[in-house]
Design a protein around this motif. Structure first.
Motif, PDB file in Angstrom:
ATOM      1  N   LEU A 109       0.832  -1.111  -0.098  1.00  0.00           N
ATOM      2  CA  LEU A 109      -0.070  -0.151  -0.023  1.00  0.00           C
ATOM      3  C   LEU A 109       0.835   1.175   0.182  1.00  0.00           C
ATOM      4  O   LEU A 109       0.803   2.039  -0.773  1.00  0.00           O
ATOM      5  CB  LEU A 109      -0.983   0.123   1.354  1.00  0.00           C
ATOM      6  CG  LEU A 109      -1.905   1.180   1.447  1.00  0.00           C
ATOM      7  CD1 LEU A 109      -2.838   1.222   0.227  1.00  0.00           C
ATOM      8  CD2 LEU A 109      -2.675   1.145   2.797  1.00  0.00           C
ATOM      9  N   ILE A 110       1.951   1.107   0.885  1.00  0.00           N
ATOM     10  CA  ILE A 110       2.871   2.473   0.873  1.00  0.00           C
ATOM     11  C   ILE A 110       3.545   2.496  -0.497  1.00  0.00           C
ATOM     12  O   ILE A 110       3.698   3.639  -0.947  1.00  0.00           O
ATOM     13  CB  ILE A 110       3.732   2.279   2.011  1.00  0.00           C
ATOM     14  CG1 ILE A 110       3.049   2.223   3.468  1.00  0.00           C
ATOM     15  CG2 ILE A 110       4.870   3.287   1.942  1.00  0.00           C
ATOM     16  CD1 ILE A 110       3.971   1.832   4.683  1.00  0.00           C
ATOM     17  N   THR A 155      -4.873   0.591  -8.851  1.00  0.00           N
ATOM     18  CA  THR A 155      -5.338  -0.732  -8.859  1.00  0.00           C
ATOM     19  C   THR A 155      -4.580  -1.382  -7.526  1.00  0.00           C
ATOM     20  O   THR A 155      -5.129  -2.216  -6.669  1.00  0.00           O
ATOM     21  CB  THR A 155      -5.019  -1.625 -10.116  1.00  0.00           C
ATOM     22  OG1 THR A 155      -5.973  -1.026 -11.069  1.00  0.00           O
ATOM     23  CG2 THR A 155      -5.475  -2.968 -10.111  1.00  0.00           C
ATOM     24  N   GLY A 156      -3.327  -1.009  -7.636  1.00  0.00           N
ATOM     25  CA  GLY A 156      -2.301  -1.830  -6.460  1.00  0.00           C
ATOM     26  C   GLY A 156      -2.909  -1.202  -5.151  1.00  0.00           C
ATOM     27  O   GLY A 156      -2.719  -1.885  -4.143  1.00  0.00           O
ATOM     28  N   VAL A 157      -3.404  -0.066  -4.928  1.00  0.00           N
ATOM     29  CA  VAL A 157      -3.663   0.618  -3.694  1.00  0.00           C
ATOM     30  C   VAL A 157      -5.053  -0.137  -3.313  1.00  0.00           C
ATOM     31  O   VAL A 157      -4.950  -0.438  -2.158  1.00  0.00           O
ATOM     32  CB  VAL A 157      -4.130   2.181  -3.808  1.00  0.00           C
ATOM     33  CG1 VAL A 157      -5.024   2.477  -2.789  1.00  0.00           C
ATOM     34  CG2 VAL A 157      -2.624   2.884  -4.102  1.00  0.00           C
ATOM     35  N   VAL A 158      -5.746  -0.325  -4.282  1.00  0.00           N
ATOM     36  CA  VAL A 158      -7.195  -1.072  -3.735  1.00  0.00           C
ATOM     37  C   VAL A 158      -6.744  -2.379  -3.513  1.00  0.00           C
ATOM     38  O   VAL A 158      -7.341  -3.065  -2.375  1.00  0.00           O
ATOM     39  CB  VAL A 158      -8.344  -0.979  -5.055  1.00  0.00           C
ATOM     40  CG1 VAL A 158      -9.224  -1.646  -4.904  1.00  0.00           C
ATOM     41  CG2 VAL A 158      -8.573   0.401  -5.177  1.00  0.00           C
ATOM     42  N   LEU A 218      -4.927  -5.971   3.102  1.00  0.00           N
ATOM     43  CA  LEU A 218      -4.624  -5.433   4.600  1.00  0.00           C
ATOM     44  C   LEU A 218      -5.843  -5.638   5.631  1.00  0.00           C
ATOM     45  O   LEU A 218      -5.681  -5.963   6.609  1.00  0.00           O
ATOM     46  CB  LEU A 218      -4.419  -3.920   4.444  1.00  0.00           C
ATOM     47  CG  LEU A 218      -3.963  -3.402   5.677  1.00  0.00           C
ATOM     48  CD1 LEU A 218      -2.701  -3.979   6.384  1.00  0.00           C
ATOM     49  CD2 LEU A 218      -3.416  -1.744   5.625  1.00  0.00           C
ATOM     50  N   VAL A 219      -7.043  -5.281   5.098  1.00  0.00           N
ATOM     51  CA  VAL A 219      -8.332  -5.634   5.800  1.00  0.00           C
ATOM     52  C   VAL A 219      -8.794  -6.903   6.095  1.00  0.00           C
ATOM     53  O   VAL A 219      -9.790  -7.095   6.600  1.00  0.00           O
ATOM     54  CB  VAL A 219      -9.319  -4.655   5.526  1.00  0.00           C
ATOM     55  CG1 VAL A 219      -8.906  -3.067   5.634  1.00  0.00           C
ATOM     56  CG2 VAL A 219      -9.790  -4.784   4.014  1.00  0.00           C
ATOM     57  N   LEU A 279      -0.906  -7.836  -7.548  1.00  0.00           N
ATOM     58  CA  LEU A 279       0.005  -7.013  -7.134  1.00  0.00           C
ATOM     59  C   LEU A 279       1.459  -6.986  -7.333  1.00  0.00           C
ATOM     60  O   LEU A 279       2.261  -6.162  -7.796  1.00  0.00           O
ATOM     61  CB  LEU A 279      -0.116  -7.006  -5.613  1.00  0.00           C
ATOM     62  CG  LEU A 279      -1.365  -6.507  -4.794  1.00  0.00           C
ATOM     63  CD1 LEU A 279      -1.455  -7.062  -3.301  1.00  0.00           C
ATOM     64  CD2 LEU A 279      -1.389  -4.914  -4.672  1.00  0.00           C
ATOM     65  N   TRP A 280       1.957  -8.209  -7.542  1.00  0.00           N
ATOM     66  CA  TRP A 280       3.499  -8.342  -7.845  1.00  0.00           C
ATOM     67  C   TRP A 280       3.616  -7.985  -9.179  1.00  0.00           C
ATOM     68  O   TRP A 280       4.438  -7.326  -9.503  1.00  0.00           O
ATOM     69  CB  TRP A 280       3.611  -9.876  -7.498  1.00  0.00           C
ATOM     70  CG  TRP A 280       5.179 -10.190  -8.060  1.00  0.00           C
ATOM     71  CD1 TRP A 280       6.198 -10.222  -7.429  1.00  0.00           C
ATOM     72  CD2 TRP A 280       5.489 -10.874  -9.460  1.00  0.00           C
ATOM     73  NE1 TRP A 280       7.350 -10.308  -8.384  1.00  0.00           N
ATOM     74  CE2 TRP A 280       6.965 -11.198  -9.440  1.00  0.00           C
ATOM     75  CE3 TRP A 280       4.573 -11.444 -10.539  1.00  0.00           C
ATOM     76  CZ2 TRP A 280       7.527 -11.420 -10.655  1.00  0.00           C
ATOM     77  CZ3 TRP A 280       5.522 -11.808 -11.640  1.00  0.00           C
ATOM     78  CH2 TRP A 280       6.742 -11.850 -11.512  1.00  0.00           C
TER      79      TRP A 280
END
Length: 480
Positions: A25-26, A78-81, A87-88, A106-107
């Motif tokens: 996320l960061i 897309t990566g953030v979402v 994470l949740v 993500l990767w």
């Protein structure tokens, strides 16, 4: 097939997967905020120009198929979402195939960014995130028994990370061997944090203790990771503590945070369960095909580890090197040499040239500038421009591809570039000229701190770039 499952690692896997989701996320947030100014179509080192001479085999990336600033932003969002979903805990509700698809996307997205990110993405923690992120694909959601091989691959990554860092120090700067490096490091590291001044002011004896503890952890304790529990857990706990120490004494993006999370994955699950009130599902399945995929992954990692292991054993060991374009198994290491003197670039602007010109400084978000400004905390966020400015102060060659363009963007008051900074002396207006000076910085003594309130003392050394005007850089685009 019971040997291939490790229910006792359930809590370690949970902590690790949530931790790496946060790091993703960061990382995607940083790419979204900084990418347009650094590698965008009108950036300092534009991706389209890079793609013109980098083929797919050298730098596999989705951006070979299509590039636009909007498409780049879409990939980042897309990566953030997806990282937020992981994470949740939403990823843990997915079937195994859905879990694998989420983490694989993500990767692939982050690999695509890193492989076109050029000098801005040439840091060891980028490949660390990619290697750890690929292993995460095969760890499985919460309702699947943790794969024994997958959890051991996390140990193998942590071992190479720590042992490689220890070896590069002992083979590099003599101050690591005579235990004096940390008498300099806290002051000269790329981006000190709010506590670095205090760490620098520790006694020489404590600096030696710091250095010795680092060596013991990275060169001795690290072998405990290769042993069964509880020895592996004790070794990992030592690394968690040392990484926590590094987190509070410097700004190294997500290097320490991700290493700490890797260490937590190795802790005995009973220890984690004692402090984390999370109930494990009663039934943990393990599909045969998924187990087979984990075995295949272990074979691939074993084959790809040949290069990194040879590098570890070589007296010419290289730091932070990828041995395959997908960055699946890499070598790591940091601070093989430690600088004794800190130099900083100070970028200034004036609204009117002439003998009475008044020059005022641009303030960067993280790197030292104003001597009265306390070094800020930014890690685990990564300020790429600030880091590269530190490297240019070491050697101007690090800025050969982009520094002049950066100064041109400042002359044009380019909004995207100005957003990378804390403040500009002319605000959103164009200055008449800019220049770059080189200063020597050191932390103030305790007496100087009490008397002046300053955190730094600086001494002018020389002009690195003479005053430039827009007429000197007619080919630089951007502006208002």
């Amino acid at each position: 097939m019971e040997w291939f499952s490790d229910p006792g690692a359930w809590m370690g896997r949970l902590v690790f997967t949530r931790g790496i989701a946060l790091v993703y996320l960061i990382a995607f947030t940083a790419a979204l905020r900084q990418g347009p100014a650094l590698i965008g179509t009108q950036g300092l080192t534009p991706v389209p120009r890079f793609l013109g001479h980098a083929d797919w085999r050298r730098a596999p990336s989705l951006f070979h198929l299509h590039w636009s600033d909007r498409f780049f932003a879409g990939c980042c969002w897309t990566g953030v979402v997806l990282s937020l979903a992981a994470l949740v805990g939403l990823a843990d509700q997915l079937p195994v195939a859905g879990w694998m698809a989420l983490w694989l996307v993500l990767w692939a997205l982050y690999l695509s960014i890193v492989n076109v990110g050029q000098i801005w993405y040439g840091f060891g923690w980028e490949t660390l995130l990619l290697e750890a992120g690929f292993l995460t694909v095969f760890l499985g959601p919460a309702h699947v028994a943790p794969p024994t091989l997958g959890m051991w691959l996390l140990r193998w990554l942590l071992f190479r990370l720590e042992f490689g860092a220890g070896l590069i120090k002992m083979r590099g700067d003599r101050c690591w061997r005579d235990l004096t490096c940390l008498a300099y490091h806290h002051e000269t590291q790329p981006m000190p944090n709010p506590l670095s001044w205090w760490f620098h002011r520790l006694s020489p004896r404590l600096h030696r203790v710091e250095t010795l503890a680092n060596h013991v952890t990275q060169l001795v304790v690290v072998f405990g990771l290769l042993l069964p529990q509880p020895v592996a857990g004790v070794a990992a706990a030592v690394m968690v503590v040392t990484q926590g120490y590094l987190l509070i004494s410097g700004n190294f993006a997500w290097l320490n945070a991700l290493t700490l999370v890797l260490g937590l994955s190795v802790l005995d699950g009973r220890w984690l369960a004692a402090v984390l009130p999370v109930e494990r599902p009663e039934q943990l399945s393990s599909p045969t095909w998924y187990t087979a995929a984990g075995i295949a992954l272990a074979v691939v990692v074993a084959v790809l580890s040949v290069g990194p292991v040879r590098n570890l054993l070589s007296p010419a060991q290289r730091m932070n090197t990828s041995f395959d374009p997908l960055r699946l198994v890499n070598s790591y290491g940091a601070f093989g040499s430690v600088t004794r003197v800190r130099r900083e670039l100070v970028v200034e602007a004036t609204e009117a040239l002439g003998p009475d010109a008044v020059w005022r400084e641009y303030e960067f978000r993280g790197k030292p500038g104003d001597v009265h400004r306390r070094p800020p905390q930014w890690a685990p966020y990564h300020l790429r421009l600030d880091w590269l400015m530190w490297f240019v102060a070491l050697s101007p060659a690090y800025g050969r591809a982009w520094l002049t363009t950066f100064l041109g963007k400042l002359l044009a008051a380019d909004p995207a570039t100005l957003r990378l900074l804390r403040s500009a002396p002319s605000g959103s207006d164009r200055p008449a000229a800019v220049r770059v000076l080189l200063y020597r910085y050191r932390f103030t003594t305790r007496a100087e701190r009490r008397e002046t309130g300053a955190w730094w003392h600086r001494t002018y050394e020389r002009q690195l770039v003479a005053p430039l005007t827009a007429a000197d850089l007619p080919g630089v685009s951007g502006g208002r």
